[in-house]
Design a protein around this motif. Structure first.
Motif, mmCIF file in Angstrom:
data_model
loop_
_atom_site.group_PDB
_atom_site.id
_atom_site.type_symbol
_atom_site.label_atom_id
_atom_site.label_comp_id
_atom_site.label_asym_id
_atom_site.label_seq_id
_atom_site.Cartn_x
_atom_site.Cartn_y
_atom_site.Cartn_z
ATOM 1 N N LEU A 141 91.047 -36.621 17.397
ATOM 2 C CA LEU A 141 90.170 -36.389 16.256
ATOM 3 C C LEU A 141 90.954 -35.672 15.157
ATOM 4 N N PHE A 142 90.855 -36.212 13.940
ATOM 5 C CA PHE A 142 91.562 -35.619 12.798
ATOM 6 C C PHE A 142 90.550 -35.101 11.772
ATOM 7 N N PHE A 143 90.950 -34.023 11.117
ATOM 8 C CA PHE A 143 90.174 -33.478 10.003
ATOM 9 C C PHE A 143 91.090 -33.451 8.793
ATOM 10 N N VAL A 144 90.502 -33.706 7.626
ATOM 11 C CA VAL A 144 91.293 -33.605 6.396
ATOM 12 C C VAL A 144 90.518 -32.767 5.392
ATOM 13 N N GLY A 145 91.222 -31.857 4.733
ATOM 14 C CA GLY A 145 90.587 -31.048 3.705
ATOM 15 C C GLY A 145 90.594 -31.787 2.381
ATOM 16 N N ARG A 146 89.424 -31.834 1.730
ATOM 17 C CA ARG A 146 89.387 -32.315 0.341
ATOM 18 C C ARG A 146 89.556 -31.058 -0.506
ATOM 19 N N SER A 147 90.705 -30.992 -1.193
ATOM 20 C CA SER A 147 91.099 -29.726 -1.815
ATOM 21 C C SER A 147 91.685 -30.001 -3.194
ATOM 22 N N HIS A 164 93.783 -47.673 11.913
ATOM 23 C CA HIS A 164 94.759 -48.561 12.542
ATOM 24 C C HIS A 164 95.179 -48.005 13.918
ATOM 25 N N LEU A 165 95.248 -46.679 14.009
ATOM 26 C CA LEU A 165 95.670 -46.044 15.266
ATOM 27 C C LEU A 165 94.500 -45.765 16.205
ATOM 28 N N GLY A 166 93.287 -46.058 15.737
ATOM 29 C CA GLY A 166 92.109 -45.843 16.584
ATOM 30 C C GLY A 166 91.674 -44.386 16.642
ATOM 31 N N HIS A 167 92.020 -43.605 15.619
ATOM 32 C CA HIS A 167 91.627 -42.195 15.588
ATOM 33 C C HIS A 167 90.532 -41.979 14.544
ATOM 34 N N GLU A 168 89.675 -41.011 14.839
ATOM 35 C CA GLU A 168 88.589 -40.692 13.896
ATOM 36 C C GLU A 168 89.055 -39.646 12.880
ATOM 37 N N LEU A 169 88.573 -39.782 11.644
ATOM 38 C CA LEU A 169 88.880 -38.811 10.591
ATOM 39 C C LEU A 169 87.582 -38.242 10.033
ATOM 40 N N ARG A 170 87.513 -36.933 9.954
ATOM 41 C CA ARG A 170 86.362 -36.275 9.315
ATOM 42 C C ARG A 170 86.850 -35.447 8.122
ATOM 43 N N VAL A 171 86.076 -35.470 7.053
ATOM 44 C CA VAL A 171 86.487 -34.797 5.808
ATOM 45 C C VAL A 171 85.775 -33.444 5.688
ATOM 46 N N ILE A 172 86.540 -32.440 5.321
ATOM 47 C CA ILE A 172 85.985 -31.088 5.158
ATOM 48 C C ILE A 172 86.290 -30.608 3.741
ATOM 49 N N ASP A 173 85.272 -30.193 3.034
ATOM 50 C CA ASP A 173 85.501 -29.674 1.674
ATOM 51 C C ASP A 173 86.055 -28.257 1.758
ATOM 52 N N ILE A 174 87.173 -28.059 1.079
ATOM 53 C CA ILE A 174 87.837 -26.753 1.123
ATOM 54 C C ILE A 174 87.249 -25.874 0.017
ATOM 55 N N PRO A 175 86.819 -24.664 0.379
ATOM 56 C CA PRO A 175 86.216 -23.798 -0.642
ATOM 57 C C PRO A 175 87.231 -23.402 -1.710
ATOM 58 N N GLN A 177 88.212 -20.759 -2.859
ATOM 59 C CA GLN A 177 89.096 -19.596 -2.638
ATOM 60 C C GLN A 177 90.185 -19.881 -1.607
ATOM 61 N N ALA A 178 90.382 -21.160 -1.258
ATOM 62 C CA ALA A 178 91.428 -21.480 -0.268
ATOM 63 C C ALA A 178 92.277 -22.649 -0.756
ATOM 64 N N LEU A 179 93.533 -22.654 -0.297
ATOM 65 C CA LEU A 179 94.462 -23.710 -0.711
ATOM 66 C C LEU A 179 94.271 -24.975 0.121
ATOM 67 N N HIS A 180 94.405 -24.838 1.416
ATOM 68 C CA HIS A 180 94.434 -25.999 2.318
ATOM 69 C C HIS A 180 93.503 -25.796 3.516
ATOM 70 N N LEU A 181 93.281 -26.882 4.228
ATOM 71 C CA LEU A 181 92.549 -26.750 5.502
ATOM 72 C C LEU A 181 93.320 -25.869 6.488
ATOM 73 N N THR A 182 94.641 -26.088 6.580
ATOM 74 C CA THR A 182 95.376 -25.282 7.572
ATOM 75 C C THR A 182 95.649 -23.860 7.077
ATOM 76 N N SER A 183 95.383 -23.578 5.776
ATOM 77 C CA SER A 183 95.488 -22.180 5.333
ATOM 78 C C SER A 183 94.410 -21.339 6.005
#
Ligand code: GLY
Length: 277
Positions: A141-147, A164-175, A177-183
């Protein structure tokens, strides 16, 4: 002869392989972009020493580390995570979201192309843009920040690859006051995600796979939510975040604490400083 450490199936992480690229601190690091955690680095010697301790900690814990040379033209070049993401036989080369950072990519792309022959190189093109720091993986399962660094066109290209790889992606809105999802989050293990209250909610990650958990930490410890989980239940984390440390230790992890103050000063976290491959 292959000198890479032998990992058992039980301890191999899906997102963090046994090798990593890091890149030295540039002489121009004092000019690195800083809009969130930090107001800019102040001490290049200290930054270099903290970065060396970080790379040494990875090596001491079984990661084969290659250090690429810094480039004075790119003050932020130490933050390699944003420039490439290795996913299941593919090397994703995003278009970094800050224009001043796009020239950091070629040496990283060249190194990975050389090391990972047979991997498919997937190069994003503008107007798509994405920083690798907006991608988080837990199992399949993958998450991506919309930032400010990752736009919908970039997310759409990532989704095509993951479909293509058969993995799921979910989108998370980054607030704001933050740079990235992994921040503001990380996966200290293959079944845990750390997040800070008021920045993210467990609900924003959606229903988690069985056995996986999103753990909410105090907002004051937002920076501590970025960790690097390693085999053997070890976790690299920044020094000075007692609630995160206590939570991880209560779950049986051994925390390895690093002084990240001069990295934080340029909005960089632990994961920002490496690409695992
Ligand atoms: N200083 C890290 C970044 O803004 O990308």
């Amino acid at each position: 002869m292959d000198h890479r450490p032998e990992l058992t199936m039980a301890t191999v992480r899906l997102d963090q392989k046994s090798r990593a690229i890091v890149r030295s601190i540039s002489e121009s690091y004092i000019n690195a972009i800083a809009n969130y955690f930090g107001s800019g680095p102040t001490d290049i010697a200290a930054a270099k020493s903290q970065h060396k301790a970080y790379a040494d900690a990875l090596s001491a814990n079984g990661v084969e580390v290659t250090t690429l040379e810094a480039d004075q033209d790119y003050p932020d070049c130490v933050f390699v995570e944003d420039q490439a993401v290795v996913i299941d036989g593919h090397v994703l080369l995003p278009v970094p979201g800050h224009e001043s950072r796009r020239g950091e990519q070629p040496p990283i792309a060249d190194f990975l192309s050389d090391q990972l022959q047979g991997h498919q190189i997937c190069k994003m093109e503008p107007p798509a843009m994405m920083d690798g720091g907006d991608i988080l993986r837990i199992g399949d399962l993958f998450f991506v920040g919309r930032s400010t660094r990752t736009n919908d066109a970039g997310i759409s290209e990532l989704k095509d690859l993951l479909d293509h790889l058969g993995h799921e992606l979910r989108v998370i809105d980054i607030p704001a006051q933050a740079l990235h999802l992994t921040s503001i989050s990380s996966t200290p293990s293959d079944n845990l995600i750390l997040i800070p209250e008021e920045y993210l909610t467990p609900e924003s990650f959606g229903e988690m796979p069985e056995g996986c958990e999103v753990i909410v930490m105090p907002k004051e410890e937002v920076y501590g939510c970025n960790t690097i989980g390693l085999p053997g239940n070890k976790v690299l984390m920044a020094d000075g975040y007692p609630a995160v440390q206590a939570e991880l230790e209560s779950r049986g992890f051994e925390c390895i604490l690093l002084d990240m103050s001069q990295i934080r000063a340029a909005d960089g976290s632990l994961t920002c400083c490496s690409v695992f491959y």
